[in-house]
Design a protein around this motif. Structure first.
Motif, mmCIF file in Angstrom:
data_model
loop_
_atom_site.group_PDB
_atom_site.id
_atom_site.type_symbol
_atom_site.label_atom_id
_atom_site.label_comp_id
_atom_site.label_asym_id
_atom_site.label_seq_id
_atom_site.Cartn_x
_atom_site.Cartn_y
_atom_site.Cartn_z
ATOM 1 N N GLY A 1 0.799 -1.222 0.000
ATOM 2 C CA GLY A 1 0.000 0.000 0.000
ATOM 3 C C GLY A 1 0.830 1.269 0.000
ATOM 4 N N THR A 2 0.233 2.338 0.521
ATOM 5 C CA THR A 2 0.872 3.650 0.517
ATOM 6 C C THR A 2 0.753 4.303 1.888
ATOM 7 O OG1 THR A 2 -1.185 4.689 -0.234
ATOM 8 C CG2 THR A 2 0.408 4.049 -1.937
ATOM 9 N N GLY B 1 4.369 5.160 -1.963
ATOM 10 C CA GLY B 1 4.382 3.713 -1.786
ATOM 11 C C GLY B 1 5.190 3.354 -0.549
ATOM 12 N N ARG C 1 6.679 3.803 -5.693
ATOM 13 C CA ARG C 1 5.821 2.832 -6.369
ATOM 14 C C ARG C 1 6.637 1.839 -7.188
ATOM 15 N NH1 ARG C 1 2.250 7.808 -8.466
ATOM 16 N NH2 ARG C 1 4.333 8.183 -9.297
ATOM 17 N N ASP D 1 -2.364 -0.237 -4.282
ATOM 18 C CA ASP D 1 -1.970 1.161 -4.409
ATOM 19 C C ASP D 1 -0.483 1.333 -4.703
ATOM 20 O OD1 ASP D 1 -4.579 1.563 -3.768
ATOM 21 O OD2 ASP D 1 -4.221 2.883 -2.062
ATOM 22 N N SER E 1 -5.575 2.974 -7.900
ATOM 23 C CA SER E 1 -5.530 3.055 -6.436
ATOM 24 C C SER E 1 -6.920 3.008 -5.800
ATOM 25 C CB SER E 1 -4.789 4.331 -5.995
ATOM 26 O OG SER E 1 -3.444 4.298 -6.407
ATOM 27 N N SER F 1 -7.790 -3.005 -6.509
ATOM 28 C CA SER F 1 -6.671 -3.637 -5.802
ATOM 29 C C SER F 1 -6.986 -5.101 -5.503
ATOM 30 C CB SER F 1 -6.376 -2.890 -4.498
ATOM 31 O OG SER F 1 -5.888 -1.591 -4.758
#
Length: 468
Positions: free
Chosen positions: A145-146, A272, A291, A311, A317, A322
């Motif tokens: 994820g982020t 990221g 990312r 993401d 995203s 996802s």
């Protein structure tokens, strides 16, 4: 050293769906989650919390009933941050319980700790108590994820200058708020707090917002925001943000304008969460925003047995996409056939009002030089809209003049993220304008707007059925 068929790092939408898919195929799967509980960003700081906050704000403020009873109407006169948090905690507990049960039912092992690469097929996991576990896997899925982008020049303090994660822990609702960043997250939170009668100002260096959404929808959305006195300072940049002795925050914009506010939410992008993975040991590298680059069909990185989904791979995203990315990646990783998903997927923005879209925008249709016609329906034209007291809301469909097929559906207003799925089904099944004209919809419903918009387009196109 433990050996697994698939090692999944992260238990958000991509990670959980990938892990369960591999387990259903009889594979030995381990999920590593560094958070206190499974669920990832989606459950704990992203999708679920923001949507729960939105629903709570609309319910307690009486927002949906103000069309009947006036703007002063309230369900609860004094709404506190604790009121919002109470419902959030109940929702999160339920989400975690469901996910843990899914893991147990499918025999997916999971462990808490921080994972990092030792080599391309081996990862080291540092648990909370300091114990180090080393595991290897035939394939690895990175679904980390982020996290919020936090530039050095922002004086974050978790109270008056916050990122979107910290916003969920505020102790008091601000009377005024400046949101920096007119992306999806910034707009969602800006409009939610506006619905709670916080005086909101939205700032973004770009002169436009949500450029991937049909322009006519954004024009209607922008009108609604300005109509309730939200300030939109687009094309302006916050050059200086300073906390004042009186507890307020002062912003200086690039045009010299100064703003004083109770709270600043910085929501200009996310990174990221790959900085702790020791990617070089696996032969990988992330871009400037953290990312990972992947094959868009298989979600494999340049190291064939290492995959990434969610993401961390960038646009779109969405939790929904996802999940599908994680499922596809897991199937490819364990050697199963992975069918390509349907061409069109819905995009939902849970602002107040909601925006949802699927297919081509009018701008994209023009760029492709496709002869087209549009059909429009306003929610106030439907009986259900009258019953609900709606005086806003718009549904727009775009059709090809040559094939009469639906090309895109775009909605702004109450229930947009639910209504869009009718259009999505017709798009993927290659339906035409005649479907909406000849089909029967429940009455009274907001879905009736599809028939109204279909008739609007059909009247403009003429009753001439061409070969499809």
């Amino acid at each position: 050293m433990d050996q697994f068929d698939l090692l999944v790092v992260g238990s958000g939408p991509a990670g959980r769906r990938g892990a369960i898919q591999a387990a259903k195929l009889g594979k030995k799967v381990l999920v590593v989650e560094q958070g206190k509980r499974v669920g990832g960003v989606s459950v704990h700081t992203g999708t679920i919390p923001s949507k729960t906050l939105r629903e709570t704000a609309l319910n307690l403020s009486g927002w949906r009933e103000r069309g009947f009873y006036g703007r002063a109407y309230r369900v609860k006169q004094e709404i506190s941050a604790e009121d919002l948090r109470r419902r959030l905690l109940i929702t999160l507990d339920h989400e975690v319980e469901v996910l843990e049960h899914q893991f147990a039912r499918n025999r997916v092992q999971h462990i808490r700790g921080k994972a990092s690469f030792v080599d391309p097929q081996t990862m080291q996991i540092v648990k909370d108590d300091g114990e180090v576990v080393t595991v290897s896997a035939a394939s690895i899925l990175l679904a980390v994820g982020t996290k919020p982008f936090r530039p050095d020049y922002m004086p974050f303090d978790g109270k008056t200058v916050l990122d979107s994660d910290e916003l969920l822990d505020i102790q008091d609702l601000p009377r005024s708020m400046v949101v920096i960043g007119a992306g999806v997250i910034g707009i969602e939170y800006a409009t939610i707090f506006s619905a709670l009668d916080t005086q909101v100002t939205l700032i973004d260096p770009k002169s436009t917002m949500l450029d991937f959404i049909d322009k006519e929808i954004i024009e209607d959305f922008t009108y609604q925001l300005r109509d309730r006195n939200m300030k939109l300072l687009l094309g302006q940049k916050a050059e200086k943000v300073e906390r004042l002795p009186n507890g307020k925050v002062e912003l200086t914009l690039d045009n010299g304008r100064r703003l004083t506010t109770d709270m600043v939410l910085f929501a200009a992008g996310r990174m990221g969460a790959t900085d702790t993975l020791n990617l070089p040991a696996a032969g990988l590298e992330a871009d400037a925003r953290g990312r990972l680059n992947v094959n868009p069909e298989t979600f494999a990185t340049k190291v064939p047995h290492i995959f990434a989904a969610g993401d961390v791979v960038g646009f779109p995203s969405l939790a929904s996409t996802s999940m599908e990315q994680g499922r596809i990646a897991a199937r490819v990783a364990v050697g199963a056939i992975a069918k390509e998903p349907p061409k069109y997927f819905p995009y939902g923005i849970y602002a107040v009002p909601e925006i949802s879209t699927c297919g081509l925008s009018e701008e994209e249709v023009k760029d492709r030089h496709i002869p087209y016609e549009c059909g429009i329906a306003r929610f106030r034209e439907t009986s259900r809209g009258h019953i609900m007291g709606l005086d806003t809301g718009l549904l727009k469909m775009i059709f090809s003049l040559k094939t009469r097929r639906l090309l895109g559906v775009h909605i702004v207003g109450e229930g947009a993220t639910e209504l869009v799925h009718i259009g999505q089904a017709v798009l993927n099944l290659k339906g035409t304008v005649e479907y909406f004209v000849e089909n029967t919809f429940n009455y009274p419903t907001l879905a009736e707007a599809y028939k109204i918009a279909g008739l609007d387009a059909w009247n403009r196109m003429g009753d001439i059925k061409s070969e499809i």
